[in-house]
Design a protein around this motif. Structure first.
Motif, PDB file in Angstrom:
ATOM      1  N   UNK A 113      -9.301   3.872  -1.326  1.00 25.42           N
ATOM      2  CA  UNK A 113     -10.681   3.757  -1.804  1.00 25.42           C
ATOM      3  C   UNK A 113     -11.058   2.300  -2.077  1.00 25.42           C
ATOM      4  N   UNK A 114     -10.062   1.487  -2.457  1.00 20.22           N
ATOM      5  CA  UNK A 114     -10.317   0.071  -2.742  1.00 20.22           C
ATOM      6  C   UNK A 114     -10.401  -0.767  -1.476  1.00 20.22           C
ATOM      7  N   UNK A 115     -10.036  -0.173  -0.337  1.00 19.72           N
ATOM      8  CA  UNK A 115     -10.176  -0.887   0.930  1.00 19.72           C
ATOM      9  C   UNK A 115      -8.893  -1.264   1.638  1.00 19.72           C
ATOM     10  N   UNK A 116      -7.748  -0.776   1.169  1.00 19.36           N
ATOM     11  CA  UNK A 116      -6.484  -1.109   1.823  1.00 19.36           C
ATOM     12  C   UNK A 116      -6.466  -0.579   3.253  1.00 19.36           C
ATOM     13  N   UNK A 117      -6.044  -1.427   4.178  1.00 19.48           N
ATOM     14  CA  UNK A 117      -5.865  -0.999   5.560  1.00 19.48           C
ATOM     15  C   UNK A 117      -4.488  -0.375   5.746  1.00 19.48           C
ATOM     16  N   UNK A 118      -3.503  -0.871   4.972  1.00 20.70           N
ATOM     17  CA  UNK A 118      -2.134  -0.402   5.084  1.00 20.70           C
ATOM     18  C   UNK A 118      -1.593  -0.043   3.694  1.00 20.70           C
TER      19      UNK A 118
END
Length: 285
Positions: free
Chosen positions: A59-64
């Protein structure tokens, strides 16, 4: 798709047929299923805690999401293969089932753990040892046909703090990567990400020297990962603790981005995403 050449950095990763572009830097959230990682807030135990943290990262935007079951902090206790597998496979399976869009990286130096994790739903192997602690790792990565994060380290987590002498740190790191990349290429490994290994078999001043010259590693034409999050290179210099090292982490993440990092491996995804956004705004102006 960007070509992998000396003059043109390769920015794509092939994840089981899905292309991921790293032209825009990405964030990798650290999820430890260990009882002894150096930063206690990163330790997760039980399926519910693992899924909650994975959801928070995404939700915070992590791709991995980088899942580790063997603490690599200096002097960490050894963990048996069976214990590592019993910790990491349920976590991989749970996240893959509940968040099938999540891209999972596996923090391990053991080929068996790498193989079983990929088969359970993971996508990338993140090996702190650069294949030195398991001679089967490079061939396993080649057989699995997955991206590989190649880190610089000497020794192992139990003794790496004892082997920290360098005649010329940057040249030794470049030589290390040159040999390892050649070995991986000879086996047919296509996607390689370089990690300078901040804090691994390095004194604090070594880590800052590497960070300052990180852009010199662009000669390989490969994407680079920076893992400085809440490390002792920050909090010991500032006279604080890992729990209070978020501000210092953001500063060094910003520098790493300016030096060419494509991936920030962090405990705090939201703040790392903010670093990326602000650096992008600066570079567009």
């Amino acid at each position: 798709m960007a070509k992998d050449t000396f003059l043109n950095r390769k920015t794509t990763l092939n994840l089981k047929g899905k292309l991921i572009d790293l032209e825009r830097p990405a964030v990798m959230g650290i999820l430890n299923v260990t009882p002894d990682s150096f930063y206690d807030s990163s330790r997760m135990s039980g399926k519910d805690a693992v899924l909650s943290q994975a959801e928070k990262f995404l939700e915070a935007g992590a791709r991995f999401i980088d899942i580790g079951a063997y603490s690599s902090r200096p002097g960490a206790a050894d963990v048996s293969l069976e214990e590592e597998l019993s910790r990491i496979i349920p976590a991989v399976e749970a996240i893959h089932q509940h968040f099938p869009e999540a891209i999972l990286s596996i923090d391990t130096f053991r080929a068996v753990v790498a193989k079983n994790s990929i088969e359970a739903g993971a996508h990338i192997i993140n090996d702190i040892s650069g294949g030195t602690l398991d001679e089967a790792m490079f061939q396993t990565v080649a057989d699995l046909d997955v991206p590989y994060i190649l880190m610089h380290m000497k020794g192992n987590p139990q003794n790496m703090h004892l082997d920290i002498a360098y005649d010329n740190l940057l040249l030794e790191v470049v030589d290390y990567f040159s040999k390892k990349v050649a070995q991986l290429r000879a086996l047919g490994v296509k996607d390689i990400i370089l990690d300078p290994g901040f804090g691994f078999a390095k004194k604090r001043h070594h880590s800052y020297e590497l960070l300052n010259h990180m852009e010199d590693l662009k000669i390989f034409g490969l994407s680079m990962l920076a893992g400085v999050s809440r490390k002792s290179m920050i909090y010991q210099e500032l006279g604080t603790t890992a729990a209070d090292a978020l501000n210092g982490t953001s500063v060094l993440n910003t520098i790493a981005l300016l030096k060419g990092a494509s991936i920030l491996r962090v405990h705090d995804v939201k703040e790392a995403m903010e670093c990326i956004k602000l650096v992008e705004l600066t570079q567009r102006s």
